[in-house]
Every structure is written in structure tokens, then in C-alpha cells.
Design an enzyme around this catalytic site. Structure first.
Site, mmCIF file in Angstrom:
data_model
loop_
_atom_site.group_PDB
_atom_site.id
_atom_site.type_symbol
_atom_site.label_atom_id
_atom_site.label_comp_id
_atom_site.label_asym_id
_atom_site.label_seq_id
_atom_site.Cartn_x
_atom_site.Cartn_y
_atom_site.Cartn_z
ATOM 1 N N GLU A 229 38.961 36.947 44.751
ATOM 2 C CA GLU A 229 38.618 37.567 46.416
ATOM 3 C C GLU A 229 37.244 37.810 46.446
ATOM 4 O OE1 GLU A 229 42.004 40.903 46.204
ATOM 5 O OE2 GLU A 229 42.902 40.089 44.461
ATOM 6 N N ARG A 444 44.832 36.233 29.494
ATOM 7 C CA ARG A 444 43.485 36.660 29.979
ATOM 8 C C ARG A 444 42.368 36.602 29.029
ATOM 9 N NH1 ARG A 444 43.864 41.690 34.236
ATOM 10 N NH2 ARG A 444 41.501 41.350 33.880
ATOM 11 N N LYS A 454 36.715 46.168 39.453
ATOM 12 C CA LYS A 454 34.916 46.805 40.297
ATOM 13 C C LYS A 454 35.388 48.233 40.299
ATOM 14 C CE LYS A 454 37.700 43.863 42.948
ATOM 15 N NZ LYS A 454 38.355 42.758 42.667
#
Length: 733
Positions: A229, A444, A454
């Protein structure tokens, strides 16, 4: 403090673990209370290491401390003797906050006193193997043995896991016999064009025709994609995703797309688009094509209309707050007529509804139980690429699989948290009768001592803890590049960590080790003095000057060299001189000479000059040729006629391994900042060989560490970031 450390070590904790525990006030207090309670019950018998391990685990995981004494008693009375029982006990007290605890229900829920006999284990495993016998005989040792273990553990909840595994292994061996050569061969992978053979893949009457057309278009070529994204900067976890997606395609002579998932116009900025591509290319990968979800907005809209026509989607008016969580009330508009939803969806597109007044939802249940995920929502925000053309935007759950299908992606490789979306991925492609790629999940990559979200990095920037997204103390890719981490080292680290299904949490020192391996072979040597001490060589003329040749790579001098000046005034590190000779100290003292690296000289102290406060500010020394002098115990680095530079030394940003874990850091990650994470030396000295360096050029400053030239450098003053020390700090392991 010493008493508390002794208390913690008495139950089997190492001294390091005990001291680390003390840093967490809440955990330290809970553990102390648990041990005191345990010792009160045990008396002279004491608390053994097995009990101590359970007490520590309980204290670190228990949220309601009023149950601490009760659970401590259960542990030392040997009612709770395994981690499995402790997990059940913690769950029970969490779900039964009222007093008093029903002892019978508690003991039943935690398996207190339950003894699983060898006969029960044998019977339980036999039952599981009998259930899968036909498939076992067919696949032999290629069968997924984890399935047998999982079912056996479920049936024998309180049994020792090792005993159960041994029984499974023994019964499988009894059924199949020893492994043959065929059993030892690797199970053939599902090849491209055989997606339908993948576990969980849904086959419809049209699957084979769609796969055939797909194969005609791709020619059997593997196609993957990296779909970030564009609303933030990539971090170390993304490096693993980039390596896996691009690496898998490359290993199979395929291609990989960089596709921006640009369906949320409120958060997308040009700097993120360019920053992402920059980092992908910095890691050494060239996308076959750069695409955008927004390239397909019209096609995605047309497919949404088709989905409504097929009876698989409807326009809903429930508010966003109602749809949150997994127990949202069913939509009263779920069964509205198809024609009505088509009209309303068209009105959504034309901007006739306010934001939040209507959504398009898909009629399906996701793997995590969530009902009817949203496919389209209204947003009156201009899009980065399409401007005001659209006021409805597709969601990730709707867009992702359809863009994969449109681009004829063969493998959708994504992290484990997207496993809950796999069924919706397959459902949507099949509901629309379009080609369906296969989705594979992998664990992950997480690092300790950092945060990568973020939102949290923005809070660090806003609080003034770090300068920006590329602050070298962070683990964003731009920060790692600025600190001097080579792309090759990051790729090597990702390869070393590997691709597994389980989530990986790794220590930063493993990444730093990969960095040292690369820089040792690629970073030319230079000499720099961080805390200078002036040294005047009295038996050299004041105007003397010679050139000293320094190899760029001492282990391989054929790789080049550079020269540095040598005059009667040089500078050494303050730590390389001591007034008083101490045992084990091998460098310069008034009684002990030292060699100068590369210069061919040994220097001896003649006079120590101090300022009014008694601080040593200069040494007067004499020098002699190292070939005639007695061999010194050590050789030190030095600089002469140097450049003044700024050096930034970095340490971990956080004090604890898991700054986001409230059990480790109760007051939140912003309370866990290491006050010594950045040390700036404004007047360090470096030899002139670095004068023409460009931003991000890397050097090994001999005996000091690896350094990289920072973008803040100017023509007047160079700025260096310490990338890593020369050797791993044993205290960081």
C-alpha cells in the site's frame, strides 16, 4: 536490588534474566510476590527450577494479580505441573473473575490430577492412525505427519507431548516399515498450471477451462507480485516479502510485478510511491512492470456489477461502527432484490449518497467468522492518479484477488495473517468465474528492540524521539540504508532467516552479523580518531612530512591502497593512553611504547602535558623505526593533518526486547526509549582518504567500526553514521 536478584536466581533464573526482569517494575513485583508465597507454602522443601519456570511464566502472563497467590499455591502444590495446564489455569481465572473460585470446575478445566496412562496414549494414537490409514499407506512418509500429531494431542489433551510424538512415530513405523529410497525423495511440488491440486483450492466446473486460457496467455511462466500500500515506508519485514516474491519468480525463470494497492486515496502520497520503488530497486530487484490497482478501477467496478447480478453482493446501509468486530449484527438489507442493489450501487458511483451511508457487501463468511466483508465504500477524496473520476473505492478483500487474476499472477505469496482471507480470495474468483491464482502464506519477519508500524513510527517522529522515517535507529529500509546497511547484507539476512510458515522473531545482532560479513569484504579501511589526543613527535623536524601507504583491505593488498600524510604532529584516541600502567593494558603509557599502524614507527612518551584541571591534553613523544625497536605489545591507529568530521554513534532505540508488549513495558513503547540511543561527536578526526566520498559510501575505521557517509554531509564537514561495531557486543546476545 541485589537481594531481589538473589531471590530470582533462587528459582532457576540466570543472573542476566533476573536483572532484565528487574527493569520491568510490574513483572518484578508480581514475580517477587509469587516466590514469597511459594516459599511460604513449600517451607524447607524450597522451590525447584521446574516450579520456578512456571512461577515466572505465570507472573509474566497473569493480568489479574488478585489470583497470584492462588495460582502460586497450585504450582508449588504440584497441581499445575505443565505449561499446558498453566495456560488453561490462566484462561480459567480470566474467564471467572468472580470470587470464590469453584475449585472443582478449576481443577477439571486444568487437568489437575489427570494421569494419562501409556495404554491410553497408545489407544488414542492408534485411533488417529486408523482414521488416516488409507491415505498413509498411499502417501507413506510424504503424508503430513503434523496432522496426526495435532489430532492425537487434541484427543489426549493432558498427555506429555514428547510421549505422544514417540508413540506416533512408533506406530507409523510399525504400519509403513523403514523409509525406502522413494520415501526419502522430496515430494514433487505443485507445478504451474496445477493450481487445483493445492491444498484448500476450490475447483468449480469452469476451473480447468480458465486454467487452460491462463496457460495460453502466460505460456506456463511463473508470475508473482509485491503489492504494497503506498501509504508508508517499507521496513525490514517488507524486505523478506520482496525477497520471497521476486526471488521465487527469479528461481523459477518467472517474472514479478510491483503493484501498488492504491485503493485508499486519503493516505496515499507521491513520496510513498517513489520511495517504495526506490527501495525495491536498492535491494537489487527490477520489477517486470509497475502496476496499480487503480489501473483496473473500471474493470473492478464492472465485476462488482456482475457480482450483484449473480446474487452474491448487495448494497447495505449499516454504519461502520456496526460492522466492526466479528459479531456484527446481520444486515437487514442482505436479501434485498438484485435490481434494487444494482440501482443503488449505480447511485453510489454517481455520488448520490454521503460517506458511510452505503456500502457494497459480499455474501460470504470469511475463515475467521466475519460475515459479508465490504467490497466498496464511498470516499469523497480525490485519488492520486484518477483525480475526481471515482467516489467509490474497492477494499483490499475485493481488489486483491481480482487484480491478481487480471494480471494472470500464478502465486499470491502473502504473510500468515492473510490466511483468514484465503477462502474469500478463492470464493470471489470462483463466484465471478474468473481465473483463480493460488495463495500461499508464510510467516512474517519480526525483530526485537524495535517497532515497525506506521502509526507508531509517526508517534516517535511527532514526539521528537527520532528525526524522520529514515532515522538510522529505526528498521525502515530507508533508515537501514542511511545507517549504512548494504542491500546485499539485508538480502543475505532474509535468506538466512528463510521462509517458514511460523512467524519469526529475530534478534538485531543476526542482521548486524550479515552486515559485518559484507562490509568486511567491501568497505575500504581508513583511520579515524573519535576522541583525539594531540601527540607531538619531538625528534622529527617541525616541517617534516612524509606519505604513508595504507592498504584498503589489509587481508588482500592487491585490492588497492591510499596514502595519508605523516607529520611531527599526530592525533591518537584518548583511550589509547593511560598515565598509569595497569595489568593487561597493552597500549601507550609513560613506561610502555606502542606501534603506529602502517607508519613503521614505535613511539615512547617523553612528557605528559595537562591543562589547569589536570586533564591530559598533549603528549610529547619520540619515535624510532619499528624494524630496529623492540616489538611493542600493540599497534594503534592515528591521524595527521586530518579532516574534522561529525560522527554519530547509534545504540538500540528501546531498552526492552518487546517494547510493544504491555507485560514487558506496562507504560507503552514511548516510555521505553533508550536515552543513550544516539551519541554525537561533533569534532572527530578522519584521515584525508575519505575526502571525495559520496553519500552512503562505506568505510571501516580501523579499530573503531564500520561507518557510512550521511546525507547531512556538506563540502565543509563530513558526517558519518556508525553502521555496526567491528565485533558483536556480547552483552547484546
Amino acid at each position: 536490588m541485589a537481594d531481589t536478584v538473589a531471590l530470582f536466581t533462587s528459582i532457576g533464573l540466570s543472573e542476566q534474566k533476573a536483572k532484565e526482569t528487574l527493569k520491568n517494575e510490574a513483572l518484578s513485583s508480581a514475580l517477587k510476590d509469587a516466590i514469597v508465597q511459594a516459599q511460604r507454602v513449600r517451607g524447607a522443601s524450597g522451590v525447584d527450577k521446574a516450579m520456578g519456570t512456571l512461577l515466572y511464566s505465570m507472573a509474566s502472563r497473569l493480568k489479574d494479580t488478585k489470583r497470584l497467590a492462588f495460582l502460586s499455591d497450585c504450582i508449588v502444590q504440584c497441581k499445575i505441573i505443565t505449561e499446558l495446564q498453566l495456560a488453561a489455569a490462566l484462561e480459567f481465572v480470566k474467564s471467572h473473575p468472580q470470587d470464590p473460585i469453584n475449585q472443582r470446575e478449576f481443577e477439571e478445566a486444568c487437568g489437575v490430577g489427570v494421569v494419562i496412562t501409556p495404554e491410553q496414549i497408545e489407544d488414542g494414537v492408534e485411533s488417529v492412525i486408523k482414521k488416516h490409514k488409507e491415505q498413509l499407506l498411499k502417501e507413506r512418509y510424504h503424508f503430513n505427519m503434523g496432522l496426526l500429531m495435532g489430532e492425537a494431542r487434541s484427543a489426549l489433551k493432558w498427555a506429555d507431548g514428547k510421549v505422544v510424538k514417540n508413540e506416533v512415530d512408533m506406530q507409523v513405523l510399525h504400519l509403513l516399515g523403514p523409509k525406502t529410497e522413494a520415501d526419502l525423495e522430496k515430494k514433487p511440488k505443485v507445478t504451474h498450471g496445477e493450481n487445483y491440486k493445492t491444498e484448500g483450492y476450490v475447483v468449480t466446473p469452469k476451473t480447468m477451462d480458465l486454467l487452460k486460457k491462463h496457460m495460453e496467455i502466460t505460456g506456463g511462466q511463473i508470475r508473482s507480485r509485491f503489492p504494497p500500500e503506498p501509504n508508508g515506508i517499507l521496513h525490514i519485514g517488507h524486505a523478506k516479502a520482496i525477497n520471497f516474491n521476486f526471488g521465487y519468480a527469479k528461481a523459477n525463470n518467472g517474472i514479478c510485478f510491483l503493484r501498488y494497492d492504491d485503493t485508499n486515496p486519503e493516505k496515499e502520497e507521491e513520496k510513498y510511491f517513489t520511495g517504495i520503488k526506490d527501495m525495491v530497486e536498492w535491494l537489487g530487484y527490477e520489477p517486470h512492470a509497475v502496476t496499480h490497482a487503480s489501473d483496473n478501477f473500471q474493470q473492478l467496478y464492472d465485476l462488482a456489477v456482475d457480482l450483484i447480478r449473480r446474487g452474491h453482493a448487495y448494497v447495505c446501509h449499516q454504519k461502520g461502527e456496526e460492522l466492526k468486530g466479528h459479531n456484527a449484527p446481520p444486515s437487514p438489507w442482505r436479501d434485498r432484490p438484485i435490481e434494487e442493489s444494482l440501482v443503488l450501487f449505480e447511485r453510489m458511483k454517481k455520488g448520490l449518497f454521503a460517506e458511510g451511508e452505503a456500502t457494497l457487501r459480499m455474501k460470504m463468511v470469511m475463515e475467521d467468522g466475519k460475515m459479508d466483508p465490504v467490497a466498496y465504500r464511498i470516499k469523497y477524496t480525490p485519488h492520486h492518479r484518477t483525480g475526481d473520476e471515482w467516489c467509490i473505492y474497492p477494499t483490499y478483500d475485493y481488489t486483491h484477488c481480482l487484480c491478481d487474476s487480471i494480471e494472470n499472477i500464478t502465486h499470491s505469496l502473502c504473510t500468515k495473517e492473510f490466511q483468514a482471507r484465503r477462502s474469500s480470495y478463492y470464493w470471489l474468483c470462483n463466484a465471478l468465474d474468473v481465473y483463480c491464482p493460488v495463495q500461499w502464506e508464510y510467516g512474517r519477519l519480526n525483530l526485537t528492540y524495535t517497532v515497525v508500524s506506521k502509526r507508531k513510527i509517526i508517534r516517535l517522529v511527532e514526539a521528537g524521539v527520532v528525526r524522520d522515517w529514515d532515522d538510522p535507529r529505526l528498521f525502515t529500509l530507508t533508515a537501514l540504508r542511511r545507517r549504512g546497511f548494504p542491500a546485499e547484507a539485508i538480502n543475505n539476512f532474509c535468506a538466512r532467516v528463510g521462509v517458514t510458515v511460523s512467524q519469526t522473531t529475530t534478534e538485531p545482532h543476526l542482521l548486524e552479523s550479515c552486515v559485518r560479513d559484507v562490509l568486511n569484504d567491501t568497505a575500504p579501511r581508513a583511520m579515524a580518531v573519535l576522541e583525539p589526543l594531540k601527540v607531538t613527535i619531538t625528534n622529527l623536524p617541525a616541517n617534516s612530512k612524509s606519505e604513508v601507504r595504507v592498504p584498503d583491505f589489509p587481508a588482500n593488498e592487491t585490492k588497492g591502497s591510499h596514502t595519508v600524510p605523516f607529520t611531527h604532529t599526530i592525533f591518537i584516541e584518548q583511550s589509547d593512553f593511560r598515565e598509569v600502567l595497569e595489568k593487561g593494558y597493552k597500549r601507550l603509557t609513560p613506561e610502555q611504547p606502542v606501534g603506529l599502524r602502517h607508519a613503521g614507527y614505535v613511539i615512547s612518551v617523553q612528557k605528559v602535558i595537562k591543562d589547569t584541571q589536570g586533564k591530559v591534553v598533549e603528549l610529547e613523544v619520540s619515535c624510532c623505526n619499528s624494524e630496529t625497536a623492540e616489538k611493542p605489545k600493540a599497534f594503534i591507529h592515528w591521524v595527521s593533518q586530518p579532516l574534522v568530521c561529525e560522527v554519530r554513534l547509534y545504540e538500540r532505540l528501546f531498552l526492552h526486547k518487546h517494547p510493544e508488549d504491555p507485560s514487558e513495558v506496562p507504560n507503552g513503547f514511548l516510555s521505553d526509549i533508550n536515552p543513550n540511543s544516539l551519541h554525537v561527536i561533533s569534532s572527530a578526526l578522519v584521515d584525508t582518504s575519505v575526502k571525495g566520498a559520496k553519500v552512503f559510501d562505506k568505510f571501516q575505521f580501523e579499530r573503531v567500526g564500520y561507518f557510512s557517509l550521511d546525507p547531512d554531509s556538506t563540502a565543509d564537514k563530513l558526517v558519518f553514521n556508525r553502521t555496526v561495531t567491528l565485533k558483536e557486543d556480547p552483552g547484546k546476545i
